[in-house]
Enzyme design. Sequence first.
Site, short mmCIF file in Angstrom:
data_model
loop_
_atom_site.label_atom_id
_atom_site.label_comp_id
_atom_site.label_asym_id
_atom_site.label_seq_id
_atom_site.Cartn_x
_atom_site.Cartn_y
_atom_site.Cartn_z
CB THR A 12 26.74 -7.27 16.52
OG1 THR A 12 26.95 -6.70 15.25
CG2 THR A 12 28.07 -7.44 17.22
CG ASP A 86 24.31 -2.42 10.73
OD1 ASP A 86 24.90 -1.77 11.62
OD2 ASP A 86 24.87 -3.25 10.01
N1 ASP Z 1 25.61 -5.71 11.09
C1 ASP Z 1 25.07 -5.88 12.44
C2 ASP Z 1 23.56 -5.91 12.33
O1 ASP Z 1 22.94 -4.90 12.21
C3 ASP Z 1 25.53 -4.77 13.32
C4 ASP Z 1 25.07 -4.86 14.76
O2 ASP Z 1 24.23 -5.62 15.15
O3 ASP Z 1 25.62 -4.04 15.57
O4 ASP Z 1 22.99 -6.98 12.36
#
Ligand code: ASP
Length: 330
Positions: A12, A86
């Site tokens: 993210t 994640d």
């Molecule tokens: N879906 C994202 C990831 O793990 C969530 C994040 O980075 O907070 O890459």
Amino acid sequence: MKKILMIATGGTIASKNTGKGLTPVISPSELLEFVPEIAQMCDVETVQPFNLDSTNVYYPHWLEIARLVRENYAKYDGFVVTHGTDTMAYTAAALSYLIQNSAKPVVLTGSQKSVYLRDTDARGNLADAFAYCADDRAYGVRVVFDGKVILGTRAKKTRTRSYNAFSSIDFPEIAVIRDGKVVYYSEPHPPAGEPLFSSSLDPEVFVLKTVPGMRADIFDYLIEHTDGVVIESFGSGGLPRYGDDNFFTRLEAYTAAGKTVVVGTQVEREGSALDVYEVGRRLLRIPNVLEARSMTLEATVTKLMWVLGRTKRPEEVARLFLTPVDRDFL
Ligand code: ASP
């Protein structure tokens, strides 16, 4: 000034809304431009081995990050790995086994909101990760998130949205970052000697979470396709008997084939204690059954992959698995 290599891997923190949902597209230098104070703390160079949502990150990526640290170890004083939240706890645990005894810090961070958003946690987390990485007393594999410094073997994502997304499970945070200063909760003891790098993992490890009424014949599949199983059992730990002995006999067949079973608990804190109840104690008498105790699931799985990547000899598997690494169990 300390020289730090930033290994940008996506998440993210590096994402933009592309119309198909948030996707990592931001380059490492763009990321750094959002936090100009980092340039005052250290000299940063960057590398981006991949740019992925961490849902897509798995063992080849862990090995790639470890390889980058190994190849650049002499050239830099520390490493900051930006990563999706994640699976960050898995990567942190895997790196804790692949890079042991490191007197230099390898710091993972990320964010719950993209660096572009006004209320993002990305800038604070990045600044804190570099503040810790540039600290003279920092060492080892750590997660820095929401002002906390957590051992790589103890980190777990425990919230999907809040900024305090990571918890240190069954072990205290080792430090906090306050206004850019590292405040240690206990005296750090950097290791002496050389770092120990590994470059192989056995990915054929399966996690079986018990639910009431589940069938034991899943082991017929597992015996064909896996080298190790981590059982997340109930409470203090044990296997069920639903009117027959199927779970125990199937598990005995699995371990008799020279494969390893690690039994832990699906309860988040305080770990397993297989010797307490009859349902658990019986497991302790079966050869090639080990206990996860207070290890996180992330540490248990990646440690078993690391151990089985080195040896399949049962005594050696047990010895390596039961040797604590970076306080992974007490
Ligand atoms: N879906 C994202 C990831 O793990 C969530 C994040 O980075 O907070 O890459």
